[in-house]
Design a protein around this motif. Sequence first.
Motif, short mmCIF file in Angstrom:
data_model
loop_
_atom_site.label_atom_id
_atom_site.label_comp_id
_atom_site.label_asym_id
_atom_site.label_seq_id
_atom_site.Cartn_x
_atom_site.Cartn_y
_atom_site.Cartn_z
N LEU A 1 0.83 -1.21 0.00
CA LEU A 1 0.00 0.00 0.00
C LEU A 1 0.86 1.26 0.00
O LEU A 1 0.60 2.21 -0.75
N ALA A 2 1.89 1.27 0.85
CA ALA A 2 2.78 2.43 0.93
C ALA A 2 3.51 2.63 -0.40
O ALA A 2 3.67 3.76 -0.88
N ARG A 3 3.95 1.53 -1.02
CA ARG A 3 4.66 1.61 -2.29
C ARG A 3 3.75 2.10 -3.41
O ARG A 3 4.14 2.95 -4.22
N PHE A 4 2.52 1.55 -3.48
CA PHE A 4 1.57 1.97 -4.50
C PHE A 4 1.27 3.46 -4.37
O PHE A 4 1.28 4.20 -5.37
N ASP A 5 1.04 3.94 -3.15
CA ASP A 5 0.72 5.34 -2.92
C ASP A 5 1.90 6.24 -3.34
O ASP A 5 1.70 7.28 -3.97
N ALA A 6 3.13 5.80 -3.00
CA ALA A 6 4.31 6.57 -3.36
C ALA A 6 4.52 6.59 -4.87
O ALA A 6 4.79 7.64 -5.46
N ASN A 7 4.38 5.44 -5.53
CA ASN A 7 4.59 5.35 -6.98
C ASN A 7 3.56 6.17 -7.76
O ASN A 7 3.88 6.74 -8.81
N MET A 8 2.33 6.22 -7.24
CA MET A 8 1.27 6.96 -7.93
C MET A 8 1.32 8.45 -7.59
O MET A 8 0.67 9.26 -8.24
N GLY A 9 2.07 8.81 -6.54
CA GLY A 9 2.17 10.21 -6.14
C GLY A 9 0.91 10.75 -5.50
O GLY A 9 0.65 11.95 -5.52
N PHE A 10 0.10 9.87 -4.88
CA PHE A 10 -1.16 10.31 -4.28
C PHE A 10 -0.95 11.09 -2.97
O PHE A 10 -1.69 12.00 -2.65
N GLY A 11 0.00 10.66 -2.16
CA GLY A 11 0.23 11.33 -0.88
C GLY A 11 -0.83 11.06 0.16
O GLY A 11 -1.00 11.82 1.11
N ALA A 12 -1.57 9.95 0.01
CA ALA A 12 -2.62 9.62 0.98
C ALA A 12 -2.04 8.97 2.24
O ALA A 12 -2.53 9.19 3.34
N VAL A 13 -0.99 8.16 2.07
CA VAL A 13 -0.39 7.46 3.21
C VAL A 13 0.58 8.41 3.91
O VAL A 13 1.63 8.76 3.37
N GLN A 14 0.21 8.82 5.12
CA GLN A 14 1.01 9.79 5.88
C GLN A 14 2.15 9.14 6.65
O GLN A 14 3.18 9.75 6.91
N GLY A 15 1.97 7.91 7.04
CA GLY A 15 3.00 7.17 7.78
C GLY A 15 2.64 5.70 7.77
O GLY A 15 1.46 5.35 7.71
N ALA A 16 3.66 4.84 7.80
CA ALA A 16 3.39 3.39 7.76
C ALA A 16 4.39 2.67 8.66
O ALA A 16 5.59 2.93 8.61
N LEU A 17 3.87 1.75 9.46
CA LEU A 17 4.69 0.98 10.40
C LEU A 17 4.28 -0.48 10.31
O LEU A 17 3.09 -0.78 10.23
N ALA A 18 5.26 -1.38 10.33
CA ALA A 18 4.98 -2.82 10.38
C ALA A 18 5.43 -3.35 11.73
O ALA A 18 6.56 -3.07 12.17
N VAL A 19 4.57 -4.12 12.39
CA VAL A 19 4.84 -4.66 13.72
C VAL A 19 4.78 -6.18 13.63
O VAL A 19 3.82 -6.73 13.09
N ASN A 20 5.79 -6.86 14.16
CA ASN A 20 5.79 -8.32 14.07
C ASN A 20 6.64 -8.90 15.19
O ASN A 20 7.53 -8.24 15.74
N SER A 21 6.37 -10.17 15.51
CA SER A 21 7.19 -10.90 16.48
C SER A 21 8.26 -11.74 15.79
O SER A 21 9.09 -12.34 16.46
N ALA A 22 8.22 -11.79 14.45
CA ALA A 22 9.21 -12.53 13.67
C ALA A 22 10.15 -11.54 12.98
O ALA A 22 9.74 -10.79 12.09
N LYS A 23 11.40 -11.54 13.40
CA LYS A 23 12.37 -10.56 12.90
C LYS A 23 12.59 -10.70 11.40
O LYS A 23 12.71 -9.71 10.67
N ALA A 24 12.65 -11.93 10.89
CA ALA A 24 12.93 -12.17 9.47
C ALA A 24 11.88 -11.54 8.57
O ALA A 24 12.19 -11.05 7.48
N ASP A 25 10.61 -11.54 9.01
CA ASP A 25 9.54 -10.97 8.20
C ASP A 25 9.66 -9.45 8.07
O ASP A 25 9.19 -8.86 7.10
N LEU A 26 10.27 -8.82 9.07
CA LEU A 26 10.43 -7.37 9.03
C LEU A 26 11.60 -6.94 8.15
O LEU A 26 11.59 -5.84 7.59
N GLN A 27 12.60 -7.80 8.03
CA GLN A 27 13.82 -7.42 7.32
C GLN A 27 13.63 -7.21 5.82
O GLN A 27 14.41 -6.51 5.18
N SER A 28 12.59 -7.81 5.24
CA SER A 28 12.37 -7.70 3.80
C SER A 28 11.58 -6.46 3.41
O SER A 28 11.37 -6.18 2.23
N LEU A 29 11.13 -5.67 4.39
CA LEU A 29 10.27 -4.51 4.11
C LEU A 29 11.12 -3.26 3.88
O LEU A 29 12.05 -2.99 4.64
N GLU A 30 10.79 -2.49 2.84
CA GLU A 30 11.58 -1.32 2.46
C GLU A 30 10.83 0.00 2.59
O GLU A 30 11.44 1.03 2.88
#
Length: 360
Positions: A19-48
């Motif tokens: 969602l954050a990537r789509f909003d940024a690529n389209m230049g909409f500016g709707a997503v003001q901030g984005a955070l991912a929360v997880n208990s598995a460290k490996a799942d967080l490492q792939s997020l850019e």
Amino acid sequence: MKVALIGVGQAGGKVTERLARFDANMGFGAVQGALAVNSAKADLQSLEYVDTQLIGADRVNGHGVGGDNELGTEVMQSDIQQVLGALDGRVTSSAEAIFVVAGLGGGTGSGGAPVLVHHLQQVHDVPVYALGILPGRNEGALYQANAGRSLKTIIREADSTLLVDNDAWHAQGESVEGAFETINERIAKRVGLLFASGEAVEGVGESVVDSSEVINTLRAGGIAALGYATELASEDSAENIRTTMSVSRQALLTGTSLPEATTADSALLVIAGDPDRIPRKGVERARRWLEDETGSMQVRGGDFPLESDRLGALVLLGGVERSDRIQEFMERAREAKREQETEQTDHADQFTDDRLENLF
């Protein structure tokens, strides 16, 4: 619609990233901030595209909760202050809503998301919505049971819960991995366009949708669904009346995130495309058709100016919990829970059988 996104668990993090990537690529500016929360460290490492927050390190050491959503609830409750602290500066004064995104079948997402929604409601005075992803029919009893419990809880806590059924937005014959990729991309496009409705974009529509209409459509609470369809459009708007009707029908009848969910308390129809190609008569006719089809007198409609040679229809439905699809899913979840309990009982009983002697 200015939003802050918080993804919880593996699926929640991936969808938030898209969602954050789509909003940024389209230049909409709707997503003001984005955070991912997880208990598995490996799942967080792939997020850019999103910031990350690890929870439950003292309990599971970054390895996740293994599908145990009760443990997912516990680790979120234990680390809730860290998560709320990580949101500082991301839920800004311009944010008109907060969306907590989670797969409802796993462990961290299904257990942690309702806890987070509950605490966000105490802290913020903007609507707090959930974007929940239901497991498909073939994803196993644990996921069905988890999702049933999570859905019951999150509906109570969130201002509205926008549901995506994993069986709705993937192509037949895809691999499991490919299906999830397709679903995530489709969620990002559809929900991203909904967020962007009413944002400042090139072109001026005659009746532009704004964020208040999205919020009012979701005011019914309970469960919401989102439909989408698109077709090539003529340069002459008068020739697009039939196209507008066609995409609106497809969006509701075959393109929703909850198949067969058509009865609703409220609805919003957004026709996206080049303003010169959008027919006023077509939009009004489609809105009246949507009124009849949903049985709702609260049907809003408008444009979303977008540089494109296609016309698209977004249909947001509020208050769809009466749908057969929801009833069918909850029965599946209850059956899965009964199966789990039966298995646990049978496995325990076999070790207390008096016909088998103890070794010592």
